[in-house]
Enzyme design. Structure first.
Site, PDB file in Angstrom:
ATOM      1  CB  SER A  10     -38.765  33.998  79.210  1.00  0.00           C
ATOM      2  OG  SER A  10     -38.342  35.285  79.528  1.00  0.00           O
TER       3      SER A  10
ATOM      4  CE  LYS B 201     -35.289  35.533  79.352  1.00  0.00           C
ATOM      5  NZ  LYS B 201     -35.910  36.047  80.585  1.00  0.00           N
TER       6      LYS B 201
ATOM      7  CE1 TYR C  21     -33.812  38.412  77.246  1.00  0.00           C
ATOM      8  CE2 TYR C  21     -34.719  40.628  77.117  1.00  0.00           C
ATOM      9  CZ  TYR C  21     -34.715  39.366  77.674  1.00  0.00           C
ATOM     10  OH  TYR C  21     -35.629  39.048  78.646  1.00  0.00           O
TER      11      TYR C  21
ATOM     12  CE1 TYR D 204     -37.881  34.449  84.178  1.00  0.00           C
ATOM     13  CE2 TYR D 204     -40.248  34.201  84.085  1.00  0.00           C
ATOM     14  CZ  TYR D 204     -39.048  34.433  83.465  1.00  0.00           C
ATOM     15  OH  TYR D 204     -39.022  34.665  82.127  1.00  0.00           O
TER      16      TYR D 204
ATOM     17  CB  VAL E  87     -44.234  37.657  79.936  1.00  0.00           C
ATOM     18  CG1 VAL E  87     -43.592  37.794  81.284  1.00  0.00           C
ATOM     19  CG2 VAL E  87     -43.389  38.232  78.853  1.00  0.00           C
TER      20      VAL E  87
END
Ligand code: GLU
Length: 327
Positions: free
Chosen positions: A64, A67, A191, A243, A261
């Site tokens: 992530s 991103k 993705y 998050y 992760v």
């Protein structure tokens, strides 16, 4: 040995001895096999110096953290129009949560949860063919890091394609609202390949340099994004980069950061340093347990938190390191 190297070495020593190391993500087949014994750290300072310790040269799955870079590319492609399809608020929910999408009509809270990053991938598809988008993303990362050896790990991407049912559910659900506009396999293909980028701490910290330098790549002198856009990306990293653990990370570390992760975290001390840490064991929110602790230690010892008072004439970069009390 210089002062920062001593700090980095001492942090790596402490992390090597840590007993509580968190739990490695096991829902992506290739990540489950990585040992929680790893710890690496790399700091690229604004003067170009690089300090590394531990497993800083070992590649890991960036996941992530990509991103941040996917968002940067998509903003470059469509500009602020992106914000009509993705919000800018912390979600307070897990990285792969679907619940808010129903009441919020398929508009994800922010670009750093899975749903938001899937929409960002869909936005890239409006500009590029799938293969071209992945190739362009890889080119972008190599240029930012100044390193052509960076690759995407196809095994990790395929593993996620085979097991990413939650992400498929998110993409399908948003397609029902018209916020994913391409066939979900295509959008998810971008993705998953983006998430499967493999880099080491040194490469990742180098790739983050433009965020520490007001949007400019200090190696090439070229502007990657405007200073305003760099500040805004950092604001999103601070508020949404971990998050439902974003508040806790801001409280403990006080720097913009984005976790993945795979156990990596990219954190930026604006005007001072781009920092990458990696330790695969995660806490209950899916953020690297020792990576967070290492950044907390670094900030305690350097005073690099963005909330640290600075005198108006010295500026952040002018602050001496190592002159702070540990609290
Ligand atoms: N590829 C991962 C997923 O979609 C990214 C999650 C993360 O790094 O937090 O589940």
């Amino acid at each position: 040995m210089d002062h920062l190297q001593i700090i980095v070495d001492e942090i790596a020593e402490e992390m090597a001895l840590a007993v509580e190391r968190g739990k490695v993500a096991d829902y992506i087949p290739n990540l489950a096999a990585v040992s929680p014994a790893h710890f690496g750290m790399a700091i690229v300072s604004v003067d170009g110096s690089v300090h590394v310790a531990g497993d800083a040269e070992q590649a890991f799955s960036v996941q992530s953290i990509t991103k941040v870079f996917g968002l940067t590319m998509a903003l470059g492609a469509v500009g602020d129009a992106l914000w009509s399809r993705v919000g800018r608020e912390p979600s307070g929910s897990a990285f792969n949560s679907i619940v808010q999408l129903e009441t919020e009509k398929g508009i994800p809270r922010n670009p750093f949860i899975n749903a938001g990053a899937i929409v960002v991938s869909d936005i890239l598809l409006a500009r590029y063919e799938p293969r071209e988008a992945i190739a362009e993303f890889l080119r972008f990362m190599r240029a930012l890091a100044g390193d052509d050896t960076i690759v995407i790990d196809d095994h990790v991407a395929r593993g996620e394609e085979q097991t990413g049912f939650r992400n498929a559910a998110l993409a399908s659900y948003m397609r029902a609202f018209g916020n994913v506009r391409h066939p979900i396999e295509k959008t998810l293909g971008i993705y998953f390949h983006q998430c499967a980028l493999a880099m080491n701490c040194r490469q990742l910290a180098l790739a983050g340099r433009f965020l520490m330098c007001g949007g400019r790549n200090p190696e090439t002198g070229r502007s990657v994004v405007s200073p305003q856009r760099a500040r805004r990306i950092l604001a999103l990293m601070l508020t949404c980069g971990h998050y439902d653990g974003s508040g806790e990370f801001a409280y403990r570390v006080g720097l913009p950061g984005k976790s993945g992760v795979g156990g990596g975290i990219l954190s930026i001390a604006p005007g001072i340093a781009s920092i990458a840490v990696w330790s695969p064991g995660l806490n209950e929110r899916g953020n690297s347990h020792l990576g967070t602790l290492a950044l907390e230690r670094l900030v305690q010892r350097t005073g690099w938190s963005v909330f640290e008072p600075v005198s108006p004439d010295s500026g952040r970069a002018g602050r001496k390191i190592g002159s702070h009390f540990v609290d």
